[in-house]
Each structure stands twice: as C-alpha cells, then as structure tokens.
Design an enzyme around this catalytic site. Structure first.
Site, PDB file in Angstrom:
ATOM      1  N   VAL A 105       6.757  -5.525 -16.683  1.00 34.85           N
ATOM      2  CA  VAL A 105       7.593  -5.018 -17.784  1.00 34.85           C
ATOM      3  C   VAL A 105       6.837  -3.895 -18.498  1.00 34.85           C
ATOM      4  O   VAL A 105       5.709  -4.088 -18.942  1.00 34.85           O
ATOM      5  CB  VAL A 105       7.936  -6.133 -18.805  1.00 34.85           C
ATOM      6  CG1 VAL A 105       8.874  -5.595 -19.877  1.00 34.85           C
ATOM      7  CG2 VAL A 105       8.544  -7.340 -18.114  1.00 34.85           C
ATOM      8  N   LYS A 155      13.504  -7.666 -16.196  1.00 36.02           N
ATOM      9  CA  LYS A 155      12.461  -7.521 -17.217  1.00 36.02           C
ATOM     10  C   LYS A 155      12.827  -8.297 -18.482  1.00 36.02           C
ATOM     11  O   LYS A 155      11.966  -8.959 -19.080  1.00 36.02           O
ATOM     12  CB  LYS A 155      12.257  -6.040 -17.529  1.00 36.02           C
ATOM     13  CG  LYS A 155      11.712  -5.249 -16.336  1.00 36.02           C
ATOM     14  CD  LYS A 155      11.755  -3.756 -16.588  1.00 36.02           C
ATOM     15  CE  LYS A 155      11.232  -2.975 -15.396  1.00 36.02           C
ATOM     16  NZ  LYS A 155      11.354  -1.508 -15.573  1.00 36.02           N
ATOM     17  N   GLU A 169       1.345  -8.317 -16.168  1.00 33.73           N
ATOM     18  CA  GLU A 169       1.586  -7.284 -17.184  1.00 33.73           C
ATOM     19  C   GLU A 169       2.486  -6.165 -16.681  1.00 33.73           C
ATOM     20  O   GLU A 169       3.379  -5.694 -17.394  1.00 33.73           O
ATOM     21  CB  GLU A 169       0.252  -6.688 -17.648  1.00 33.73           C
ATOM     22  CG  GLU A 169       0.370  -5.672 -18.758  1.00 33.73           C
ATOM     23  CD  GLU A 169       0.778  -6.313 -20.079  1.00 33.73           C
ATOM     24  OE1 GLU A 169       1.931  -6.103 -20.499  1.00 33.73           O
ATOM     25  OE2 GLU A 169      -0.049  -7.017 -20.678  1.00 33.73           O
ATOM     26  N   PHE A 206       0.837  -1.193   0.000  1.00 32.79           N
ATOM     27  CA  PHE A 206       0.000   0.000   0.000  1.00 32.79           C
ATOM     28  C   PHE A 206       0.872   1.242   0.000  1.00 32.79           C
ATOM     29  O   PHE A 206       0.590   2.236   0.649  1.00 32.79           O
ATOM     30  CB  PHE A 206      -0.958  -0.010   1.200  1.00 32.79           C
ATOM     31  CG  PHE A 206      -2.265   0.703   0.944  1.00 32.79           C
ATOM     32  CD1 PHE A 206      -3.002   0.437  -0.197  1.00 32.79           C
ATOM     33  CD2 PHE A 206      -2.753   1.622   1.862  1.00 32.79           C
ATOM     34  CE1 PHE A 206      -4.211   1.086  -0.432  1.00 32.79           C
ATOM     35  CE2 PHE A 206      -3.953   2.277   1.634  1.00 32.79           C
ATOM     36  CZ  PHE A 206      -4.683   2.012   0.490  1.00 32.79           C
ATOM     37  N   GLY A 242      12.578  11.943  -7.257  1.00 39.23           N
ATOM     38  CA  GLY A 242      11.869  10.697  -6.986  1.00 39.23           C
ATOM     39  C   GLY A 242      11.895   9.717  -8.136  1.00 39.23           C
ATOM     40  O   GLY A 242      11.185   8.709  -8.116  1.00 39.23           O
TER      41      GLY A 242
END
Length: 336
Positions: free
Chosen positions: A151, A223, A148, A11, A205
């Site tokens: 990547v 990935k 999904e 979360f 960030g």
C-alpha cells in the site's frame, strides 16, 4: 556482522530495482545496521537460479536485461524448474522476498513461514484474501511477515498503522491509493476523454496492457482491504465495494472543475465498511493528489486527522518499501 540469506521471487522491474538497492547500499547496510545480505536464489517466470554461496547481482541484472529471462544464465549457476513452493522448501534462506504478481502466492508464503522463514512482500492479493491466515501463522512461528510496499509503495502507512498509533482508536481512513487512475483523471481535466487518457497512460507505462485492475477499482480495493485489516480487524476483498472510473465522462470532470473540485478514486475505510469510488474533492483537499502521489487521511479519537502523503508508485519508491522491510525483518531475526 549478521549475514542474511535472501531468496528473491520476481525479477521484473521491481525485483531488479530491489537488487540495485541491495548492491548500491551494501556498505551503508553493513555500517548502519551490521547486516550483510547474500542473495542465494532469484526466480523469474522462466527459472529459479540458485547458488548457496551467494549470487552475483550485477551479473544477474545483466543477464535479465540482455536476454529477458534467467533461464539463459548457465555459467557457474544451476538453473531449476522449481515451482515457488518447491523453491521455498528446497532453498535454505532466512527471508523469502515476493515481488511477483502471483495471486496464489499465499500457498508458498505459508510454506515459508511454516519452515521458519521470514516473508517480505509487495504482492497484494495474498493479503487481501488471506490476511488472517498469513499473519496468524507468522505470529505462531514468531517470524516476521512484512508488507509495507503493498500500500502506497514506500510511503510508510503500514508502519504508521502497525506501530505509530498504539494508544489511538482509528475511526476512519480516506485515501487515494491508485496512481494510474489519478493520471487518467488528470489528463481528462485537460480535455482528453477516458479512452485517450488510458491509451496515453499505457504508452507511458503507467497503465498495464490489461488496465482493468486499476480502472475498475480492484487495485485500490485490495489496498483498502489491507488497511481495514490493520486498522480494525481482518476481512477479505470480498467484503469491499469497489467502483472504478471507466464511466467517468469529460463532462463530469468539467463540471467538477467549475465547482473548484477535482475527481479522484477515493477509498474509504471504516469498521465493517470498505468502499472505493470516484468522488469530487476540493482542489485544496489532501486527497487532490497529482501524478504518482498517494495520500491518506487517518482519523483517530486522540490525534484527530493525520495526513500521510507520498509516492504511491514507481520502482525506486516500491523498492524503498521492500528493502526497508528486509532490514526490519533481518533485525527482528537477529534478536530472536
């Protein structure tokens, strides 16, 4: 109307973005797909909050954003100290949604699948190291296992490889899969050195406090490993060869620009071969992406070159991939 019970693990920024989409598009999902989502539990690093009747997502968002932890939320809700595996086994849900960074999450993904629960995840390491085990277990139990957002965030390269090229043989994939390195290299093109560009990315960030996963090529390697599993056959990240951008100098960037090129961290995936390394690419090449874009060039025997390009990072973009998978998993569950 099919009611679908969700257990949400994670979360942080992505988890809250998923919750907001579920709230804001609740009516659309009912009208378009006949699906009503009920979040029965939410977990962060402090606690698991569980209410079988369904939780108030707006209140959950308010608690997390005001107090920083779900353990502060005691009004009308039971707060538990379950491990993720205990929570998966104990809580009655249809879909387990993992948007954590838990590198060992395959243990509770497997627990969920063995309990007949679908899994939707944006978490890369479980698939990069345990793809075959996880997907075989899902197939054995006939429950969805969808990923999904692992990547290219919400850009549907996974769907393309799973469902869109049924008659084609993939020959190779070349892709730029990490937005943090693209940002750093772009800033180096305007004169910053690597360290200054990295500090700027961290301030904005875009880069983590510990940026090693991005700048050393590990994230792109995860990935690329997942793409190999889809396009060819299952391997693990241990089979990948990854080199990052930490050794790239402003002089190398300048020389590339003089040649009309740009340097990007490129993943190349062929059968039995996964490499991630900085490469010069022409400015007009599909891989010469900017900002938080990702791009992939998929070469097949029949179609030739297919270019797929779009956002590879961002909260809404990642939530797009996660929520899309929740809907697909729910529709599959409805059929079974």
């Amino acid at each position: 109307m099919r009611e679908v019970r969700l257990s949400l693990f994670g979360f942080g920024n992505v988890g809250r973005a998923v919750a907001r989409v579920l709230l804001e598009k609740e009516l659309l999902f009912r009208e378009k797909y006949g699906l009503k989502f009920k979040v029965v539990s939410i977990a962060d690093t402090s606690a698991v909050v569980w209410l079988p009747e369904g939780m108030a997502l707006r209140e959950a968002l308010m608690v997390k954003e005001n107090f920083g932890r779900l353990s502060s939320w005691t009004n009308d809700y039971e707060v538990y100290n379950f491990t993720p595996e205990e929570a998966v086994r104990e809580i009655d849900s249809d879909i387990v949604v993992d948007v954590t960074n838990d590198k060992n999450a395959q243990t509770w993904h497997l627990a969920a699948l063995r309990d007949g629960k679908a899994v939707v995840t944006s978490n890369k390491p479980p698939l990069a190291f345990h793809y075959a085990e996880l997907t075989k277990e899902a197939e054995r139990r006939d429950v969805p296992y969808r990923f999904e957002a692992t990547v290219m965030a919400g850009t549907p390269i996974i769907t393309v490889l799973q469902d869109g090229l049924k008659g084609d043989t993939v020959e190779r994939i070349e892709a730029v899969l990490n937005a943090t390195t693209t940002f750093i290299l772009s800033r180096m093109e305007v004169g910053l050195d690597f360290e200054d560009a990295l500090r700027e990315a961290q301030k904005l960030g875009i880069a983590e406090r510990d940026p090693s996963g991005d700048v050393l090529g590990i994230d792109a390697g995860y990935k690329a490993t997942i793409l190999h599993c889809l396009a060819f056959y299952p391997v693990t990240f241990n089979d990948a060869h990854a080199k990052g951008i930490a050794e790239i100098t402003p002089e190398e960037v300048r020389r590339a620009r003089e040649r009309g090129n740009t340097i990007r961290l490129v993943a190349e995936v062929r059968e039995e071969e996964i490499t991630v390394e900085p490469r010069e690419v022409p400015k007009k090449d599909p891989l010469a992406v900017e900002s938080h874009e990702n791009a992939a060039v998929i070469k097949t025997d029949l179609l030739g070159e297919l270019v797929i390009k779009g956002a590879g990072a961002g909260l809404k973009e990642t939530a797009s991939g996660v929520v899309g998978d929740i809907i697909k998993a729910s529709m599959k569950l409805r059929e079974s």
